[in-house]
Scaffold this motif. Structure first.
Motif, PDB file in Angstrom:
ATOM      1  N   ASP A 128       0.838  -1.191   0.000  1.00 20.59           N
ATOM      2  CA  ASP A 128       0.000   0.000   0.000  1.00 20.59           C
ATOM      3  C   ASP A 128       0.880   1.252   0.000  1.00 20.59           C
ATOM      4  OD1 ASP A 128      -2.499   1.517   0.511  1.00 20.59           O
ATOM      5  OD2 ASP A 128      -1.471   2.006   2.374  1.00 20.59           O
ATOM      6  N   GLY A 129       0.435   2.255  -0.761  1.00 21.54           N
ATOM      7  CA  GLY A 129       1.183   3.529  -0.796  1.00 21.54           C
ATOM      8  C   GLY A 129       2.376   3.470  -1.717  1.00 21.54           C
ATOM      9  N   SER A 130       2.298   2.576  -2.723  1.00 22.24           N
ATOM     10  CA  SER A 130       3.511   2.301  -3.496  1.00 22.24           C
ATOM     11  C   SER A 130       3.964   3.483  -4.354  1.00 22.24           C
ATOM     12  CB  SER A 130       3.347   1.039  -4.335  1.00 22.24           C
ATOM     13  OG  SER A 130       2.181   1.098  -5.089  1.00 22.24           O
ATOM     14  N   SER A 131       3.074   4.484  -4.545  1.00 23.79           N
ATOM     15  CA  SER A 131       3.570   5.651  -5.281  1.00 23.79           C
ATOM     16  C   SER A 131       4.552   6.449  -4.424  1.00 23.79           C
ATOM     17  CB  SER A 131       2.414   6.528  -5.781  1.00 23.79           C
ATOM     18  OG  SER A 131       1.608   6.909  -4.705  1.00 23.79           O
ATOM     19  N   ASN A 180      -6.696  14.484   2.104  1.00 16.82           N
ATOM     20  CA  ASN A 180      -6.085  15.199   0.986  1.00 16.82           C
ATOM     21  C   ASN A 180      -6.950  16.413   0.649  1.00 16.82           C
ATOM     22  OD1 ASN A 180      -4.974  16.123  -1.365  1.00 16.82           O
ATOM     23  ND2 ASN A 180      -4.586  14.076  -2.185  1.00 16.82           N
ATOM     24  N   TYR A 228      -8.301  17.967  -2.806  1.00 21.31           N
ATOM     25  CA  TYR A 228      -9.558  17.602  -3.490  1.00 21.31           C
ATOM     26  C   TYR A 228     -10.772  18.331  -2.905  1.00 21.31           C
ATOM     27  CZ  TYR A 228      -6.717  13.493  -4.821  1.00 21.31           C
ATOM     28  OH  TYR A 228      -5.738  12.651  -5.267  1.00 21.31           O
ATOM     29  N   TYR A 271      -0.789  14.424   6.524  1.00 20.46           N
ATOM     30  CA  TYR A 271      -1.232  13.519   5.452  1.00 20.46           C
ATOM     31  C   TYR A 271      -0.029  13.053   4.663  1.00 20.46           C
ATOM     32  CZ  TYR A 271      -4.123  11.614   1.663  1.00 20.46           C
ATOM     33  OH  TYR A 271      -4.736  10.775   0.753  1.00 20.46           O
ATOM     34  N   GLY A 273      -0.268  10.254   2.431  1.00 16.34           N
ATOM     35  CA  GLY A 273      -0.692   9.720   1.135  1.00 16.34           C
ATOM     36  C   GLY A 273      -0.385   8.240   1.030  1.00 16.34           C
ATOM     37  N   LEU A 323      -1.930   5.173   3.092  1.00  8.30           N
ATOM     38  CA  LEU A 323      -2.958   4.924   4.104  1.00  8.30           C
ATOM     39  C   LEU A 323      -2.396   4.239   5.341  1.00  8.30           C
ATOM     40  CD1 LEU A 323      -5.935   4.661   5.050  1.00  8.30           C
ATOM     41  CD2 LEU A 323      -6.076   2.575   3.698  1.00  8.30           C
ATOM     42  N   TYR A 362     -10.843   9.435   3.689  1.00  8.87           N
ATOM     43  CA  TYR A 362     -10.741   9.458   2.225  1.00  8.87           C
ATOM     44  C   TYR A 362     -12.178   9.407   1.734  1.00  8.87           C
ATOM     45  CZ  TYR A 362      -8.546   9.613  -2.235  1.00  8.87           C
ATOM     46  OH  TYR A 362      -8.145  10.060  -3.462  1.00  8.87           O
ATOM     47  N   LYS A 376     -11.741   6.054  -3.082  1.00 14.41           N
ATOM     48  CA  LYS A 376     -10.634   5.390  -3.769  1.00 14.41           C
ATOM     49  C   LYS A 376     -10.262   4.066  -3.116  1.00 14.41           C
ATOM     50  CE  LYS A 376      -5.756   6.086  -4.903  1.00 14.41           C
ATOM     51  NZ  LYS A 376      -4.537   6.847  -4.629  1.00 14.41           N
ATOM     52  N   ARG A 395     -10.118   0.444  -1.135  1.00 14.34           N
ATOM     53  CA  ARG A 395     -10.807  -0.828  -1.418  1.00 14.34           C
ATOM     54  C   ARG A 395     -11.368  -1.424  -0.131  1.00 14.34           C
ATOM     55  NH1 ARG A 395      -6.443   1.582  -3.542  1.00 14.34           N
ATOM     56  NH2 ARG A 395      -5.936   0.894  -5.636  1.00 14.34           N
TER      57      ARG A 395
END
Ligand code: AFP
Length: 333
Positions: free
Chosen positions: A120-123, A215, A218, A244, A246, A248, A264, A274, A276
């Motif tokens: 998770d959070g791989s970006s 975030n 948005y 934050y 980004g 989770l 979120y 967003k 799951r």
């Protein structure tokens, strides 16, 4: 409940807490031991990512339409390999795979259904920020020994999970495990020994807190009632602060330790949010509730939702109970 000294190994904790269950077959302990093995392997790879050519995208997108990172694939394959052979899982479902992962016929099809977001959070990988693995465990409905079915995971509510947890790969590697019997406990990996040791016993969320995480970029896409609620949080008298990351798992973990509200929400672009249901919301909601906190989808408790498809999304409001209730009430005013 704890009764364990800090420094107890995760292995000992698992063996001693399941010994009191006369019907235990040992499969649950084995499942968690395999999760910890995979977590150690992923942690080692994450720590060397910049050197081992593991940073960056593969050029492909996953079922969620997101860019797949090399470490996403490594984490997914590592968890799968650890869990498909010991005869403890009947089915595995992963955020990285479109369909369910069936246990190869040559292995016993075990008692548990395992859900996971392998990374998770791989970006955040490329910027060395904290990432993690999130997982949930259900007892299967179909008979053990037969091939697992989709109905073993779909049609189930979050409350049916018997355990949930996450591993964070940050300044240290920590595994947080929640079950109704043992509460929420955190185990830190000592890389020099290769073992997880109890470091955060019986974690609890106090009723209230002063951090919110969302975030705000948005905000113009939010329900105006949420925007008004967040505006209210900024009143100096409330002494709130905002954090934050980004990722989770990292935002949730900080709030679990220090207190806070993570949201979120649904947006006009993403009406279902967003995150799951099966891989993120269900496991973290179970952890939050066992720790004395709460989680809703902006209306109802997350754990009362029913999973209707593998990659179903949901808005998520999670953290300290008073803040979750206040935010949920604002969204329904
Ligand atoms: P990635 O795994 O693509 O980094 O997404 C992470 C995530 O699902 C969750 O961990 C974060 O809370 C959320 O997305 C952040 O999303 P925004 O960038 O839209 O705030």
């Amino acid at each position: 409940m704890t009764g364990f000294d800090e420094g107890t190994t995760l292995d000992r904790f698992l063996l001693e807490t399941t010994r009191s269950h006369p019907q235990a077959t040992g499969q649950f302990v084995t499942l968690l031991q395999q999760v910890t093995l995979a977590a150690k392997m992923i942690s080692a790879r994450v720590n060397r990512a910049g050197l081992a050519g593991m940073i960056g995208a593969t050029g492909e997108t996953n079922i969620q339409g997101e860019f797949v990172q090399k470490l996403d694939i490594y984490a997914n394959e590592t968890m799968k390999r650890a869990l498909e052979h010991p005869g403890v899982c009947g089915l595995i479902v992963s955020e990285e795979e479109e369909g369910p992962i069936h246990i190869p016929e040559r292995f016993h099809s075990g008692r548990y259904i395992f859900t996971m977001d392998p990374l998770d959070g791989s970006s955040n990988i490329d910027v060395n920020a904290t990432i993690g693995t999130i997982f949930g465990v259900f007892r299967r409905k179909s008979p053990e020994g037969e091939a697992g079915k989709l109905e073993d995971v779909l049609g189930r509510t979050g409350r049916e999970q018997i355990a949930a947890g996450y591993v964070i790969y940050g300044s240290g590697t920590l595994l947080v495990l929640a079950t109704r019997d043992t509460g929420v406990n955190g185990f830190t990996l000592d890389p020099s020994v290769g073992e997880f040791f109890l470091s955060h016993s019986d974690l609890k969320l106090r009723p209230s807190a002063t951090t919110y995480s969302m975030n705000e970029g948005y905000a113009k896409l939010w329900d105006p009632r949420l925007a008004a609620f967040v505006d209210g949080l900024k009143e100096p008298s409330r002494k709130m602060t905002q954090r934050y990351i980004g990722s989770l798992v990292a935002d949730f973990h900080r709030n679990l330790l220090k207190g806070g509200l993570f949201v979120y929400p649904a947006t006009t672009k993403a009406p279902d949010g967003k995150l799951r249901v099966l891989y993120e919301a269900f496991p973290l909601a179970l952890i939050a509730e066992i720790a004395g906190g709460a989680a809703t989808n902006g209306r109802d408790p997350i754990l009362d939702m029913t999973a209707t498809s593998l990659h179903q999304r949901t808005p998520l409001v999670i953290g300290n109970t008073e803040l979750v209730e206040e935010c949920t009430a604002a969204l329904n005013a």
